[in-house]
Design an enzyme around this catalytic site. Structure first.
Site, PDB file in Angstrom:
ATOM      1  CG  HIS A  95      -1.839   1.311   1.210  1.00  0.00           C
ATOM      2  ND1 HIS A  95      -1.850   2.383   1.883  1.00  0.00           N
ATOM      3  CD2 HIS A  95      -3.296   1.161   0.420  1.00  0.00           C
ATOM      4  CE1 HIS A  95      -2.838   3.304   1.187  1.00  0.00           C
ATOM      5  NE2 HIS A  95      -3.721   2.237   0.854  1.00  0.00           N
ATOM      6  CD  GLU A 162      -5.603   1.193  -2.758  1.00  0.00           C
ATOM      7  OE1 GLU A 162      -6.677   0.474  -2.469  1.00  0.00           O
ATOM      8  OE2 GLU A 162      -4.946   1.639  -2.085  1.00  0.00           O
TER       9      GLU A 162
END
Ligand code: PEP
Length: 257
Positions: A95, A162
């Protein structure tokens, strides 16, 4: 018929007690959802509560990070066998906030993917550019981040696109044409690296109830990864029920287990 994947990471939110309440409520709220694969990624401390509340339901659970090694002197870290023992199905790696706050690079993240897969779980590998410039630059950035993907077990891999500029409070979701372009590039890159086998590619970044339907209808989007708009069970359940614009989801692929 393929199945969109819709999940949430709570990041550093919700205590074990709150997690138990969330998951108990969620279980009932999404019991009717048959055409989606659903998952929640609590903080490590709340995974046992999620497991207790969700076991036997249609919601899988998992973790937001993992150490690349299985055991040893690594104070404060959590290993893949620990997560597998807690019944985790999915483990997120790479992430943006891990890359930014913990200086994680693609080499370390590749080792984490391998650890997750070694223990029979599915790795959700996050990729995405940090600043918004052009779609072509974003495509190149994510293609570079995927250069190790040919080494992974494709059957236990999900890619989450993302873009960092679309994540978090004050940000807005990437527009559909941007998402379609980058997802197409990710699919092309993965097909080249894996000899044509398909890997689900989900989108994350300020997904909310209004944005969920058009995103699910965007070509190449196999599901949604939701952050702050799924911090309540009701919020997640509403997004989980969102029909895609125009009817049946297209190009969506369930993760293989
Ligand atoms: C994320 O950071 O992975 C995320 C999807 O967050 P948000 O939806 O809050 O932008």
């Amino acid at each position: 018929m393929t199945t969109p994947l819709i999940g949430t990471s709570w990041k550093m939110n919700l205590t074990p007690s709150l997690a138990a309440a969330y998951c108990t409520a969620l279980r009932a709220l999404v019991a009717d959802v048959e055409d989606r694969t659903l998952f929640v990624l609590p903080p490590f401390t709340a995974i046992p509560a999620a497991r207790a509340a969700l076991a036997g339901s249609n919601v899988a659970w998992g973790a937001q990070d993992v150490h690349p090694l299985d055991s040893g002197a690594h104070t404060g870290d959590v290993s893949a066998p620990m997560l597998a023992d807690l019944g985790c199905t999915f483990v997120e790696v790479g992430h943006h906030e891990r890359r930014r706050d913990h200086r994680e690079d693609d080499e370390l993240i590749a080792r984490k993917v391998a650890a997750v897969q070694r223990w029979g779980m599915t790795a959700i590998l996050c990729v995405g550019e940090t600043s918004k410039t052009t779609i072509a630059a974003a495509e190149k950035h994510v293609s570079d981040q995927l250069r190790r993907a040919g080494e992974f077990d494709i059957a236990r891999l999900v890619i989450a696109y993302e873009p960092a500029w679309a994540i978090g409070v004050g940000a807005e979701s990437a527009p559909s044409d941007w998402v379609a372009g980058v997802h197409a590039a990710v699919h092309r890159r993965l097909e080249n690296l894996t000899g044509g086998r398909s890997v689900p590619v989900i989108y994350g970044g300020s997904v909310d109830l209004d944005g969920a339907a058009p995103l699910l209808a965007t070509a190449g989007v196999d599901g949604l990864f939701v952050g702050r708009h799924a911090l309540t069970a009701e919020g997640f359940a509403r997004i989980a029920h969102t029909p895609p614009v125009g009817g049946a989801p297209e190009a969506a692929v369930a993760p293989r287990t």
